[in-house]
Design a protein around this motif. Sequence first.
Motif, short mmCIF file in Angstrom:
data_model
loop_
_atom_site.label_atom_id
_atom_site.label_comp_id
_atom_site.label_asym_id
_atom_site.label_seq_id
_atom_site.Cartn_x
_atom_site.Cartn_y
_atom_site.Cartn_z
N GLN A 183 18.80 3.76 -53.23
CA GLN A 183 19.87 3.45 -54.20
C GLN A 183 19.38 3.45 -55.65
OE1 GLN A 183 21.51 -0.29 -52.79
NE2 GLN A 183 23.09 0.76 -51.59
N ARG A 184 18.09 3.52 -55.86
CA ARG A 184 17.57 3.49 -57.23
C ARG A 184 17.99 4.75 -58.00
NH1 ARG A 184 11.44 4.23 -57.76
NH2 ARG A 184 12.15 6.31 -57.15
N PRO A 185 18.45 4.59 -59.22
CA PRO A 185 18.83 5.76 -60.04
C PRO A 185 17.62 6.63 -60.37
CG PRO A 185 19.68 3.71 -60.98
CD PRO A 185 18.68 3.32 -59.92
N ARG A 186 17.91 7.82 -60.87
CA ARG A 186 16.85 8.75 -61.28
C ARG A 186 16.65 8.76 -62.80
NH1 ARG A 186 13.23 11.05 -57.61
NH2 ARG A 186 14.20 10.91 -55.56
N PHE A 187 17.53 8.05 -63.50
CA PHE A 187 17.44 8.01 -64.96
C PHE A 187 17.64 6.58 -65.45
CE2 PHE A 187 19.43 8.03 -69.18
CZ PHE A 187 18.47 8.73 -69.91
N PHE A 188 16.81 6.16 -66.42
CA PHE A 188 16.92 4.83 -67.01
C PHE A 188 16.87 4.99 -68.53
CE2 PHE A 188 15.16 4.41 -62.83
CZ PHE A 188 15.72 3.25 -62.32
N GLU A 189 17.84 4.39 -69.21
CA GLU A 189 17.96 4.56 -70.66
C GLU A 189 17.07 3.57 -71.40
OE1 GLU A 189 21.49 4.99 -74.05
OE2 GLU A 189 21.97 4.47 -71.96
N HIS A 190 16.57 4.01 -72.56
CA HIS A 190 15.70 3.20 -73.39
C HIS A 190 16.42 1.97 -73.95
CE1 HIS A 190 17.98 5.60 -76.28
NE2 HIS A 190 17.70 4.65 -77.17
N GLU A 191 15.64 0.99 -74.37
CA GLU A 191 16.18 -0.15 -75.10
C GLU A 191 15.69 -0.07 -76.55
OE1 GLU A 191 15.37 -3.90 -73.26
OE2 GLU A 191 15.99 -3.24 -71.27
N GLY A 192 16.55 -0.49 -77.47
CA GLY A 192 16.17 -0.43 -78.88
C GLY A 192 16.09 0.99 -79.40
N GLU A 193 15.14 1.22 -80.30
CA GLU A 193 14.96 2.55 -80.88
C GLU A 193 14.28 3.49 -79.88
OE1 GLU A 193 12.29 4.69 -84.41
OE2 GLU A 193 12.35 2.49 -84.21
N LYS A 194 14.85 4.67 -79.70
CA LYS A 194 14.26 5.62 -78.77
C LYS A 194 12.99 6.23 -79.38
CE LYS A 194 14.89 9.81 -76.07
NZ LYS A 194 15.74 10.95 -75.67
N LYS A 195 11.91 6.22 -78.58
CA LYS A 195 10.64 6.76 -79.05
C LYS A 195 10.16 7.97 -78.26
CE LYS A 195 9.19 2.27 -80.87
NZ LYS A 195 8.19 1.17 -80.79
N ALA A 196 10.59 8.08 -77.01
CA ALA A 196 10.13 9.20 -76.18
C ALA A 196 10.96 9.30 -74.91
CB ALA A 196 8.66 9.02 -75.82
N THR A 197 10.90 10.47 -74.30
CA THR A 197 11.43 10.66 -72.95
C THR A 197 10.22 10.86 -72.04
OG1 THR A 197 13.49 11.66 -73.68
CG2 THR A 197 12.82 12.09 -71.41
N VAL A 198 10.12 10.04 -71.00
CA VAL A 198 8.98 10.13 -70.10
C VAL A 198 9.45 10.39 -68.67
CG1 VAL A 198 7.63 8.57 -71.55
CG2 VAL A 198 8.87 7.65 -69.57
N ALA A 199 8.62 11.07 -67.92
CA ALA A 199 8.88 11.32 -66.50
C ALA A 199 7.87 10.51 -65.70
CB ALA A 199 8.77 12.80 -66.18
N LEU A 200 8.35 9.71 -64.77
CA LEU A 200 7.47 8.86 -63.98
C LEU A 200 6.97 9.59 -62.75
CD1 LEU A 200 6.21 6.02 -63.44
CD2 LEU A 200 8.27 5.51 -62.10
N PHE A 201 5.64 9.66 -62.59
CA PHE A 201 5.10 10.13 -61.32
C PHE A 201 5.16 8.95 -60.38
CE2 PHE A 201 2.02 10.99 -58.08
CZ PHE A 201 2.33 12.31 -57.75
N ALA A 202 6.13 8.98 -59.48
CA ALA A 202 6.45 7.81 -58.65
C ALA A 202 5.41 7.57 -57.57
CB ALA A 202 7.83 7.98 -58.03
N GLY A 203 4.78 8.63 -57.06
CA GLY A 203 3.77 8.49 -56.03
C GLY A 203 4.36 8.25 -54.65
N CYS A 204 3.52 8.34 -53.64
CA CYS A 204 3.99 8.14 -52.25
C CYS A 204 3.95 6.66 -51.88
CB CYS A 204 3.17 8.99 -51.29
SG CYS A 204 1.38 8.80 -51.45
N LEU A 205 2.78 6.04 -51.93
CA LEU A 205 2.69 4.61 -51.63
C LEU A 205 3.27 3.76 -52.76
CD1 LEU A 205 -0.81 4.23 -49.94
CD2 LEU A 205 1.43 3.94 -48.88
N MET A 206 3.09 4.21 -54.01
CA MET A 206 3.63 3.45 -55.13
C MET A 206 5.14 3.35 -55.06
SD MET A 206 1.21 2.17 -56.91
CE MET A 206 2.29 1.45 -58.15
N ASP A 207 5.80 4.37 -54.56
CA ASP A 207 7.26 4.36 -54.54
C ASP A 207 7.83 3.85 -53.22
OD1 ASP A 207 9.23 4.79 -56.47
OD2 ASP A 207 9.97 6.58 -55.45
N THR A 208 6.97 3.33 -52.37
CA THR A 208 7.41 2.73 -51.11
C THR A 208 6.81 1.33 -51.00
OG1 THR A 208 5.61 3.95 -50.02
CG2 THR A 208 7.82 4.89 -49.87
N MET A 209 5.56 1.26 -50.65
CA MET A 209 4.90 -0.03 -50.46
C MET A 209 4.81 -0.83 -51.76
SD MET A 209 1.29 -0.76 -48.51
CE MET A 209 1.92 0.00 -47.01
#
Length: 441
Positions: A183-209
Amino acid sequence: MITTTKSKEIQQQFQERMDYNELLNCMRCGFCLPSCPTYIETGGQEKYSPRGRIAIMKAITDGILDADEEVEHSLDLCLGCRACEPVCPSGVKYGQLLEEARDILQEHKKQSLPVQALRKSVFHGLFPHQNRMETVTGLIGLYRRSGLSKIARKIGFIDLFPESMATMEKVLPEIPTRKEIKQRPRFFEHEGEKKATVALFAGCLMDTMFFKTNQATITLLQKAGCDVVIPENQLCCGALHGHSGEMKKAIEMAKQNIEAFEQANADYIITNAGGCGAFLIEYHHILKDDPVWAERAQSFVSKLKDISAILVDLHFHETHILRLPEQTITYQDSCHLRNVMHTFKEPRILLQGIKGIHFKEMEGADTCCGSAGVYNIVESKMAMQILDHKMEKVKDTNATTIVTANPGCLLEMKLGIERNNQSNRMRAVHIADLLLEALAN
């Protein structure tokens, strides 16, 4: 076991694939010896040092030495921590030599059918498929939430496993349900002043365990002024494959990851796991001979940053109030984050920016804790020996919180806390989780 009949084939492969100039680059000066955990722990045995292992690789290439069980054990006992690289005056790329040698030996190794089946299941059937990782870790989560883990301990079932694995089962993190992950979204909007657009390498264990640590990472990035994208179709980084003689599969996964992140078109690619980051940052090396992918891999690598590095770059610790209850905190380096990604000042800058805490540098924080991927499972005796010595250094700091930047290190330090019966006064935590905790106070 590697049969002697394979010796000539192995020698030929070493001659064709090993970087001979890099083997010659080692001056045998010995600067690497004090930094090598296995050299130290074995009482200074040369064959368990970086210099000794390079000499072994060269001897096989030159046809002086056969690749027997002793050679295999020498290379397998290496943690791959790469602490030898920063201190090498010649800049020998030891990690790349080690992975190439292991890959050659693995291709020619005669294994039992059960071992073949296990390797195929893990390296080809599980880690390259994130949906299967979610299923497996989901079952582990259910096992813990349902109370089955307590029953297994009560009836003595857990005692059938090696001590380190039995203790590791106790320190596993709270794992979310598969529904929460999906259910987690694929996009999250910045707070305050926008400084960059980043792509998260979610990983296999990092994105589960370690899903909650990924969520903490996303929140920190948002508060730092970043739009955060989680590209679809990304896979496991391939580090486990690359370190275990499955380089062909690692290359295949690297290509899919590069393609996935190209579509995100982000300013930076962010990782929060030192082990993953170190393999990702060498995509340009493993694809250097591929005319189609070499340039694309270089572009991917140029955008890669650890979460601590981008937070410092964006002055997160200066623009946000970070506060925790009074406590002593120490930091255990991720070997790969420090030695390969060269990120070691940034985590310390962030930790020292937290009000209310006393940061105490640990002696030998830059040496391996013994985790090293699956090393603490396949080489448990050496791993526990290294961990026990590490916990002596932790004790000297009087810290109640040990901070890490890699999931394997985190579990290993939790294991050390349990082995030393310190769970009532000490904890281990990922830096992203601690920073979010400090932000909430």
